[in-house]
Design a protein around this motif. Structure first.
Motif: not given
Lengths: 676, 253
Positions: A122-128, A200-202, A220-226, A405-407
């Motif tokens: 949850l935390g990492i997802g939110s941070a991303i 994490s967000e930091d 690359a797509t935005h998600w690939q970059t992330i 899906i990821a977003f």
């Protein structure tokens, strides 16, 4: 220095400078020497004051550690360290008494583990989401909301867990009681989330923008970059976030104490999340108040505190090491312009040299790794599995769908977090606000808090806040000034800084224990306002030192050099150039500390509070009522006071949130104003 | 105009930890002239210039041997006061570093810390310093605005004005134009030419044309050593050392 005499006399009165008299009144030589001597005397004096502050902070830190060890020693001697750690039964009041904390350690690990299994994804997802996906407007709301979540006092979480969460678990899983491991872990997860998300967000946001641009420029797509560039670049920051989250969860007392049922058993089977458990912190919170001073049981509780302390030390050490390494990587070395000469030596020498240079980090790194393997590995495993999943499974799907899906998942994470915050706030406000009347705020309690108001608790909390800040603020700021401005990064400063970091992550119940043993018993202050104030001051001291240091460090070195190059002295530079722009940062840290002091329960549990009094304290040596403690007792020991419980929670929440809101506004303002 | 030497160095060596960053530098810098230090990146020129007003004191691993004399007094003597030295030897940095205060307060800062309290006098100093830094006409209507809002070139001239306000004798400039555009650069170069009528200016620069344009004397440094020091025209037209010639003709970077 010789005063400027000769050269000025030879001035050929230049034509382009129409105003010949020098800007600074040309003082005669001796006068100047005199003022220089006076100035240097003052400089030395000021420096000495800051040094004393820093010294006090450090001595306190080591004193706390020493005192706890001292009080725990008898139990280690009587029972033996190994028996104490591995004994399968904890029953200090039984006949014969048993002092084995094995079930307590296991319970702490289990509660932390499950909490992390919920909080890490949850935390990492939110941070991303916050760092990369959130539109500006959403971000402007979500970030403060996450910080707000961090500001909710643990006793309010505990209260919510007790009245809502445990009921929900009891009904939906059809078990006799909802006070379970699961309830504790859910609460811990919510409480650890803000730490995990912000750190994490930091880390993700501070990954260099060139990385992102470089990757996007390759198509690359935005998600690939992330997922392939930004997250790996931020990986050590995310790891530190997870460790800090683990530390937060393992050290929490009140919330866990209120919802886990507190039976000192190991769940059978081990994955039975609906079994009650009792953690190390919970044990301290329950038993410390009733134990005869000086008994084996008393010492055993200090033994528990030491074990807790060691666990939190190792967790914090790992986080500190990782974060420091990131900081070093980001900051170029001082002599960046000079090519480093590598001495021609054999590999043996080089290895020896490497080890000598990095002895501290290596030794502690090994210790940390050992614990990591035990505690964090499972949590990391989950994170890794998730990471691998998002990285490799999408290889079979088209990048566009993977991104979609990821977003969606990331957005769901943040929705989940916001939902948790919303439910807690809504439940407490909706049920509590109707009871918050003028009478409730201005009358003392009666009938064990079932009637009347909470005025003495509000006043008591105010007194505790004012007293502790009055103690911690001057010392903390002074120590921070000394550490950042007057010292060079040597071994001593390293030790001081590490000690501060460690103290910062120490569970608050440990401070409570120290305050009880040292202030209440040893100095015979008794349970009193002053004992509570000092205990709370010690608890927030590291936060104040740390935030002040951070604030001072944001002032760039060139600005200080600019002032020094004009002939300003050290203190002139600090007072006129460094301190003014750091005030908002220092203020923010202070206000956050106030919020924390107002909401903490564990440190005052045995040092300062009583449940019910009709009177306001008239001296520093009388006990007081306090809002968090009042809520705790109402919620756990007084049946039939639902309205008062909710109303107390509303008042406490309102108070703390008000402080946090002020801090957030100040920081926002100042970040808009100063761009270096 | 007769030339007097204002700063002398003798066998100056500087170490960052184990790194000998400045090696055996001996030179004499004349007053009321512009002296330029040139050389490839990392050759120690910025390090050298920071020795002149003891800014290297701030670097913890830094160690210095040898001597630097200012008006015949060793500035590294035990009883030398770095604060007093920096008042007389001012410095302008590579990146403009105005304080987060108003334009006025930036310039008034120096005089204030040196004890000027009279408001009229401060106004006078601020105006004169800004005029001498060729900034007055651009900022006279916004003296109360934050200095952070000025353009890069204006910020750098503000830093020069700030330095002038304490009336130093020497102004050290550490690549003062490297963060500026060509127009701002030429303004500063004109200003430097003006400043040398009253001050000794020592400038570190990457830009050889700039050194040739603004300086009277030039020192060429290479890996910590001062290879050659002399009249600017001579250095650029008839360098004595092969290394200098190679560098000036662009045969190595």
């Amino acid at each position: 220095m010789k005063a400027r005499g000769g050269p000025t006399g030879e001035d050929p009165s230049p034509d382009s400078f129409p105003n010949p008299p020098p800007a600074v009144p040309a003082e005669a030589g001796p006068v100047k020497d005199h003022s220089a001597a006076r100035r240097s005397g003052r400089e030395t004096g000021i420096r000495a004051v800051w040094f004393l502050c820093a010294l006090f902070a450090v001595i306190t830190i080591f004193f706390i550690f020493g005192f706890l060890l001292f009080d725990a020693y008898p139990v280690f001697e009587e029972i033996g360290v190994w028996n104490f750690l591995s004994g399968p039964v904890w029953n200090p009041t039984g006949e014969p008494p048993a002092y084995g904390i094995y079930p307590l350690i296991i319970a702490t690990l289990l509660a932390t583990f499950l909490a992390m299994a919920i909080a890490i994804p949850l935390g990492i997802g939110s941070a991303i989401y916050i760092a990369e996906l959130a539109p500006y407007r959403v971000k402007a709301w979500v970030k403060p909301a996450v910080e707000l979540l961090a500001g909710i006092p643990s006793v309010v979480f505990g209260f919510f867990g007790l009245v809502v969460l445990t009921t929900w678990i009891r009904v939906s899983f059809d078990v006799p009681t909802g006070e379970t491991w699961l309830a504790g872990s859910i609460l811990l997860a919510i409480m650890a989330l803000p730490t995990i998300i912000s750190v994490s967000e930091d880390a993700i946001s501070s990954a260099p923008r060139e990385y992102k641009e470089g990757s996007l420029a390759l198509g690359a797509t935005h998600w690939q970059t992330i997922s392939r560039v930004l997250t790996p670049a931020a990986l050590s920051g995310i790891t530190a976030a997870i460790i800090l989250g683990i530390g937060r969860a393992a050290g929490e007392t009140m919330a866990v104490l209120m919802v886990t049922g507190n039976a000192p058993v190991i769940p059978d089977p081990i994955w039975d999340v609906l079994s009650p458990i009792r953690t190390l912190t919970g044990t301290l919170g329950i038993e410390m108040g009733e134990v005869p001073v000086g008994s084996t049981h008393y010492h055993a509780l200090f033994g528990v505190a030491v074990v807790l302390l060691v666990i939190s030390l190792i967790i914090n050490f790992s986080a500190t090491i990782i974060l420091n390494r990131i900081r070093r990587q980001q900051a170029p070395p001082a002599s960046a312009c000079v090519p480093k000469q590598v001495p021609e030596t054999g590999w043996r020498d080089r290895a020896g040299l490497f080890f000598r240079e990095h002895r501290m980090p290596i030794t502690w790194g090994l210790v940390a790794i050992a614990l990591f393997a035990f505690l964090g590995l499972t949590g990391l495993g989950i994170a890794l599995a998730l990471y691998l999943a998002v990285r490799y499974i999408p290889g079979r799907i088209s990048p566009r769908w993977a991104q979609r899906i990821a977003f969606t998942l990331a957005a769901l994470c943040i929705v989940g977090v916001m939902l948790a915050l919303g439910i807690i706030l809504f439940d407490i406000l909706a049920k509590g606000l109707p009871y918050v009347t003028w009478e409730f705020l201005t009358k003392p309690p009666s009938d064990l808090g079932r009637a009347g108001g909470i005025l003495p608790a509000i006043v008591g909390t105010m007194y505790l806040v004012l007293g502790s800040i009055a103690i911690a603020l001057p010392i903390g700021i002074g120590a921070a000034i000394y550490l950042t401005e007057y010292t060079r990064e040597g071994r001593l400063v390293g030790i001081i800084r590490t000690a501060t970091d460690l103290l910062n992550g120490t569970p608050s119940i440990v401070f409570g224990l120290f305050g009880f043993a040292f202030l209440v018993i040893y100095l015979s202050f008794g349970v009193s306002l002053i004992a509570g104030q000092i205990t709370l001051a010690l608890m927030v001291l590291p936060t104040i030192i740390r935030t002040t240091e951070e604030a001072l460090k944001t002032i760039p070195v060139p600005v200080r050099e600019g002032s020094l190059a004009l002939g300003a002295s050290k203190w002139q530079t600090i007072r006129r150039v460094v301190l003014p722009p750091s005030v908002p940062g220092i203020l923010t840290g202070t206000i956050l500390s106030i919020g924390r002091v107002a909401g903490e329960t564990a440190p005052i549990l045995f040092t300062a509070v009583i449940f019910s009094t009709r009177f306001l304290p008239s001296s520093l040596f009388e006990p007081v009522m306090a809002l968090p403690y009042h809520l705790y007792i109402l919620a756990t020991n007084v049946p039939g006071a639902t309205g008062q419980q909710y109303a107390t929670a509303v008042v406490l929440l309102g108070l703390v949130i008000a402080f946090y809101a002020i801090a957030i506004v100040i920081r926002h303002r100042s970040s808009v104003k100063h761009r270096w | 105009m007769s030339e007097t030497t204002i700063i002398t160095t003798e066998n100056l060596n500087l170490w960052y930890g184990e790194n000998n960053a400045v090696i055996d530098v001996t030179m004499q810098i004349p007053d009321r002239r512009v002296t330029a230090l040139i050389g490839p990146s990392g050759c120690g020129k910025s390090t050298l210039i920071r020795c002149f007003n003891r800014m290297n004191d701030l670097v913890s691993s830094c160690r210095i041997t040898g001597m630097i004399e200012f008006h015949g007094n060793n500035i590294y003597a035990r009883d030398a006061d770095p604060v007093e030295i920096r008042r007389k030897i001012g410095m302008v940095f590579q990146k403009p570093n105005p304080f987060p205060k108003s334009v006025y307060e930036n310039v008034a800062y120096g005089p204030r810390i040196h004890g000027v309290k009279d408001k009229k006098k401060l106004d006078e100093i601020v105006e004169r310093s800004l005029r001498n830094a060729a900034l007055w006409d651009e900022v006279k209507d916004r003296l109360a605005d934050s200095a952070m809002g000025l353009s890069g070139g204006q910020q750098q001239r503000l830093c020069i004005a700030r330095t002038l306000a304490v009336e130093p004798e020497v102004i050290l400039m550490d690549e003062p134009c490297s963060a500026l555009d060509p127009i701002a650069t030429s303004k500063i170069e004109v200003l430097i030419d003006d400043l040398k009528k009253k001050y000794c200016v020592i400038i570190v620069t990457h830009n050889m044309q700039q050194a040739a344009r603004v300086s009277d004397y030039t020192g060429f440094m290479y890996i910590g050593k001062l290879i050659e020091f002399g009249d600017t025209t001579q250095i650029f037209e008839h360098p004595r050392e092969e290394l200098t010639e190679n560098y000036i003709t662009g045969r190595f970077g």
